[in-house]
Design an enzyme around this catalytic site. Structure first.
Site, short mmCIF file in Angstrom:
data_model
loop_
_atom_site.label_atom_id
_atom_site.label_comp_id
_atom_site.label_asym_id
_atom_site.label_seq_id
_atom_site.Cartn_x
_atom_site.Cartn_y
_atom_site.Cartn_z
N HIS A 137 0.94 -1.07 0.53
CA HIS A 137 -0.06 0.04 -0.15
C HIS A 137 1.06 1.29 -0.05
O HIS A 137 0.22 2.08 -0.20
CB HIS A 137 -0.90 0.27 1.03
N ASP A 171 -2.52 -11.13 -2.08
CA ASP A 171 -3.21 -10.43 -0.48
C ASP A 171 -4.88 -9.86 -0.78
O ASP A 171 -5.06 -9.99 -2.11
CB ASP A 171 -2.31 -9.48 -0.58
N HIS A 173 -5.94 -7.32 -0.28
CA HIS A 173 -5.82 -6.41 -0.36
C HIS A 173 -5.89 -5.87 -1.74
O HIS A 173 -4.40 -5.89 -2.25
CB HIS A 173 -5.79 -5.58 -0.04
N ASP A 260 -3.91 -12.84 4.18
CA ASP A 260 -5.63 -12.10 4.87
C ASP A 260 -6.12 -12.53 4.02
O ASP A 260 -8.44 -12.03 3.97
CB ASP A 260 -5.12 -10.90 5.19
N1 Q9C Z 1 -10.46 -2.16 10.96
C1 Q9C Z 1 -1.82 -5.03 4.75
O1 Q9C Z 1 -2.46 -5.91 4.51
N2 Q9C Z 1 -7.80 -0.99 6.99
N3 Q9C Z 1 -2.90 -4.12 4.29
C2 Q9C Z 1 -8.13 -2.29 8.69
C3 Q9C Z 1 -9.81 -3.02 10.61
C4 Q9C Z 1 -6.96 -1.54 6.48
C5 Q9C Z 1 -4.36 -3.80 5.38
C6 Q9C Z 1 -9.72 -1.74 9.30
C7 Q9C Z 1 -6.01 -3.09 6.09
C8 Q9C Z 1 -4.58 -2.55 4.92
C9 Q9C Z 1 -0.90 -5.30 3.87
ZN ZN Z 2 -3.66 -7.06 2.89
#
Ligand code: Q9C
Ligand code: ZN
Length: 322
Positions: A137, A171, A173, A260
């Site tokens: 990100h 991933d 995301h 994830d």
């Molecule tokens: N309440 C990576 O997997 N949003 N980043 C989280 C939780 C952010 C993920 C919400 C997610 C970032 C590297």
């Molecule tokens: Zn992620």
């Protein structure tokens, strides 16, 4: 198999993230890597290698100097338990800066680069870079979503001076940072399978119509998938993505690996199972390219080690990846 790892990531340990004004425990915990290292040690057959230091120009090739300096200076000037939340360069509440952040983030880049160097020197065909903090990100001038420097992108850029590179991002995301860094380039092809950005972070990119620009047109590919995506559907999409890897004929493959996508991930939303990660890796191994695996997300600390062992076991069945 060589695993690049150092304990230096423990210095980066923010206590909370903020969501709609509510403080929540920081999901990107040091225990994530401890779980993976522990399981790899138990499984056996993994050789742990410490990262070496690479020159700053490897980072400044993709990140702006003012941004690098900001992170360095702010990390250094914080008090022992101090923490910096959103400000210029710091886009969201998921990338707080603590005292050890800069040092850990630079080390995480060195972990990925050390892996890339081993592959370039043809000493190994596959290397696992156990990076933390993650990177995909992070943009040239923005930290976001637990990421500070874009480890996979920096390693891919390093590899790109020796041949074409595909970054396959699995991933949960979308890797907005990686996409942005290579959006106008035709020598690094970014392919990502992730949750629909209409409903999940990073919201700003990851849509199917983002195909690259200028010289890079046609060298960016996004597969947004709905929440609840199963092993079966995921496999079908992965096979489609892999067809594009073959058509591009790269010299190297970089995998941005997030766990994830797991059914019990606390912030994800797909339903992939532990044994499925082996299947996923077998598909990737069959491509047959020198491959750098870069750790991104995955937040079920208890089960992360099992996922890593399952995934990596998918490579050991192929004689050229031993
Ligand atoms: N309440 C990576 O997997 N949003 N980043 C989280 C939780 C952010 C993920 C919400 C997610 C970032 C590297
Ligand atoms: Zn992620």
């Amino acid at each position: 198999m060589k695993v690049i790892y150092t304990k230096n990531h423990l210095k980066h340990n923010p206590t909370y993230e903020i969501y709609d004004g509510i403080k929540e425990s920081y999901a990107e915990k040091p225990g994530r890597l401890l779980s993976i290292v522990n399981s790899l040690e138990q499984a056996g057959g993994y050789i742990f290698v410490a990262p070496r230091k690479f020159p700053n120009k490897c980072i400044s090739a993709l990140h702006k100097d003012v941004y690098i300096d900001f992170l360095k200076d702010r990390s250094a000037s914080l008090k022992k338990d101090g923490v910096l939340y959103p400000s210029y360069f710091l886009r969201d509440t998921y990338a707080p800066v603590v005292k050890g952040t800069y040092d850990a983030a630079v080390t995480s880049v060195n972990v990925a680069l050390t892996g890339a160097e081993i592959i370039v020197n043809k000493r190994e065909k596959i290397v696992y870079a156990l990076c933390r903090p993650p990177g995909h990100h992070a943009e040239c001038n923005a930290m976001s979503g637990y990421c500070y420097f874009n480890n996979a992108a920096i390693a891919a850029n390093y590899l790109s001076s020796r041949g074409k590179v595909v970054i396959l991002d699995v991933d949960f995301h979308h890797g907005n940072g990686t996409q942005a860094m290579f959006y106008e380039r035709d020598d690094v092809f970014y392919i990502s399978i992730h949750a629909d950005p209409e409903v999940k972070f990073p919201y700003i990119s990851g849509f199917a119509n983002e195909k690259g620009k200028g010289a890079g047109l046609g060298f960016n590919k996004n597969y947004p998938l709905p929440l609840g995506t199963t092993n079966q559907v995921y496999l079908r999409i992965l096979k489609k993505a892999i067809l594009h890897v073959h058509i591009f004929k790269p010299t190297f493959l970089v995998v941005s690996l997030g766990f994830d996508t797991y059914e019990k991930d606390p912030i994800g939303g797909f339903t992939l199972t532990i044994p499925f990660y082996k299947k996923m890796a077998e598909e990737i191994a069959q491509i047959g390219l020198p491959t750098l695996i870069v750790q991104e997300g995955g937040y079920n600390v208890d089960d992360l080690g099992k996922m890593a062992v399952s995934f990596l076991s998918g490579f050991t069945g192929f004689s050229n990846f031993q």
